[in-house]
Scaffold this motif. Structure first.
Motif, PDB file in Angstrom:
ATOM      1  N   GLU A  64     -45.522  13.513  89.615  1.00 21.17           N
ATOM      2  CA  GLU A  64     -46.331  14.709  89.386  1.00 21.17           C
ATOM      3  C   GLU A  64     -47.168  14.576  88.114  1.00 21.17           C
ATOM      4  O   GLU A  64     -48.321  15.011  88.061  1.00 21.17           O
ATOM      5  CB  GLU A  64     -45.444  15.955  89.288  1.00 21.17           C
ATOM      6  CG  GLU A  64     -44.783  16.364  90.591  1.00 21.17           C
ATOM      7  CD  GLU A  64     -43.453  15.659  90.820  1.00 21.17           C
ATOM      8  OE1 GLU A  64     -42.753  16.004  91.791  1.00 21.17           O
ATOM      9  OE2 GLU A  64     -43.105  14.756  90.011  1.00 21.17           O
ATOM     10  N   TYR A 166     -53.232  21.849  90.979  1.00 16.50           N
ATOM     11  CA  TYR A 166     -51.962  21.171  91.246  1.00 16.50           C
ATOM     12  C   TYR A 166     -50.967  21.392  90.102  1.00 16.50           C
ATOM     13  O   TYR A 166     -49.767  21.606  90.338  1.00 16.50           O
ATOM     14  CB  TYR A 166     -52.199  19.675  91.445  1.00 16.50           C
ATOM     15  CG  TYR A 166     -50.943  18.886  91.723  1.00 16.50           C
ATOM     16  CD1 TYR A 166     -50.219  19.080  92.891  1.00 16.50           C
ATOM     17  CD2 TYR A 166     -50.462  17.950  90.811  1.00 16.50           C
ATOM     18  CE1 TYR A 166     -49.053  18.365  93.159  1.00 16.50           C
ATOM     19  CE2 TYR A 166     -49.305  17.226  91.064  1.00 16.50           C
ATOM     20  CZ  TYR A 166     -48.612  17.435  92.229  1.00 16.50           C
ATOM     21  OH  TYR A 166     -47.461  16.732  92.481  1.00 16.50           O
ATOM     22  N   SER A 167     -51.453  21.365  88.853  1.00 15.89           N
ATOM     23  CA  SER A 167     -50.551  21.540  87.705  1.00 15.89           C
ATOM     24  C   SER A 167     -49.927  22.926  87.685  1.00 15.89           C
ATOM     25  O   SER A 167     -48.796  23.106  87.219  1.00 15.89           O
ATOM     26  CB  SER A 167     -51.303  21.296  86.396  1.00 15.89           C
ATOM     27  OG  SER A 167     -52.282  22.294  86.176  1.00 15.89           O
ATOM     28  N   VAL A 170     -46.905  22.630  89.723  1.00 20.85           N
ATOM     29  CA  VAL A 170     -45.898  21.793  89.073  1.00 20.85           C
ATOM     30  C   VAL A 170     -45.219  22.546  87.936  1.00 20.85           C
ATOM     31  O   VAL A 170     -43.993  22.482  87.776  1.00 20.85           O
ATOM     32  CB  VAL A 170     -46.543  20.489  88.550  1.00 20.85           C
ATOM     33  CG1 VAL A 170     -45.536  19.691  87.712  1.00 20.85           C
ATOM     34  CG2 VAL A 170     -47.039  19.649  89.716  1.00 20.85           C
TER      35      VAL A 170
END
Length: 316
Positions: A64, A166-167, A170
């Motif tokens: 990730e 995306y972060s 995560v």
């Protein structure tokens, strides 16, 4: 203290574009400069967080972190550093400010998210600002590398938007790990990618790295830009809300344009000023609805209706 830190952060983020420009103009290879900056900054922060027992170097082994690093760091800054060989620091700052607009457009196209009309209007205003900044230069027969530099920065914002979206997932998934540590890890991973890119595409000459301008630029970007600037950003997130620190995007482009013109004799045209104003106005319009939503969430969390809060405010 919050306002002082916010102003300091805006100044830092506004001057990093000129620091990058000074370094690449001094002959420092763009990919090597960007890669070494983020590897060193990320490692120093990660070492400190590990010493405080708030992180572990095992973060560097998570896929990730590498995927976020590809978007937020490698894809964004490799293109920015390369572009600043041909584009002024002020223009680079204005084009980089379009990142939130690109995030919204990406959500619309890829995730089919429903977007408020005000945000769509804001997107068009900001895109008009980019057009005013770029198209007149194209019609005047501007250097082809200048145009490629502008396009590279805009492409970098696409990488940034993907990495940011995306972060967000995560960070929520790894809620037990400090966001500061996660950011340090992704900086290391992204920096390594840029160093690999440098090995494959650049010739690094020692003399170009040892000039006063190159060393000063790199030290400023590592210590002030990456370590101090991002630490202040996360401190503001923790002590205010996620939206308030991001308002640096409204201010820093103007700081970058002004500093570049005053200290580096960068050309300041009417198109630059109009383009900057339109881009920032679009950002303000896009975020107006979000700001209202944040306020409403805050009031409801405290058990106060927004109407009651407005009545309190009107009473003084």
């Amino acid at each position: 203290m919050i306002i002082v830190n916010f102003i300091f952060m805006c100044i830092i983020f506004g001057t990093t574009f000129l620091a990058i420009k000074v370094g690449v103009d001094a002959g420092a290879p763009p990919f090597f400069s960007a890669g070494s900056r983020f590897v060193l900054a990320g490692l120093l922060i990660l070492i400190w967080m590990t010493w405080k027992k708030k992180a572990s170097f095992s973060l560097l082994l998570r896929k990730e972190m590498w995927l976020i690093g590809l978007g937020l760091t490698a894809g964004t800054f490799s293109l920015l550093y390369w572009a600043e060989q041909y584009v002024s620091s002020g223009t680079a700052a204005i084009l980089s400010a379009t990142a939130p607009i690109v995030i919204i457009l990406l959500q619309m196209v890829m995730y089919r998210d429903r977007v408020e009309r005000s945000k769509i209007v804001g997107c068009f205003i900001s895109l008009a600002g980019v057009a005013v900044l770029v198209l007149p230069q194209v019609s005047l027969g501007s250097d082809r590398l200048w145009l490629l530099g502008c396009l590279a920065i805009l492409l970098g914002q696409l990488f940034y938007a993907g990495g940011a979206l995306y972060s967000k997932k995560v960070i929520s998934r790894f809620s037990d790990i400090s966001p500061i540590a996660q950011n340090a890890a992704q900086m290391c991973c992204g920096g390594v990618m840029m160093l690999v890119l440098s090995v494959c595409s650049e010739r690094v000459h020692l003399e170009s790295l040892l000039s006063l301008q190159a060393i000063g630029s790199q030290m400023y970007l590592i210590v002030i830009g990456s370590m101090v600037g991002h630490t202040i950003f996360y401190w503001l997130v923790a002590n205010t809300n996620p939206l308030f620190p991001s308002m640096w995007l409204y201010i820093s482009p103007f700081i970058a344009v002004g500093i570049g013109s005053l200290l580096y004799n960068e050309a300041l045209s009417i198109y630059t000023i109009i383009g900057a104003v339109l881009t920032i106005v679009g950002l303000v319009v896009v975020n107006t609805g979000l700001l209202g939503a944040r306020k409403r969430e805050t009031f409801l969390a405290k058990g106060i209706s927004p109407e009651r809060a407005a009545h309190r405010s009107s009473e003084g």
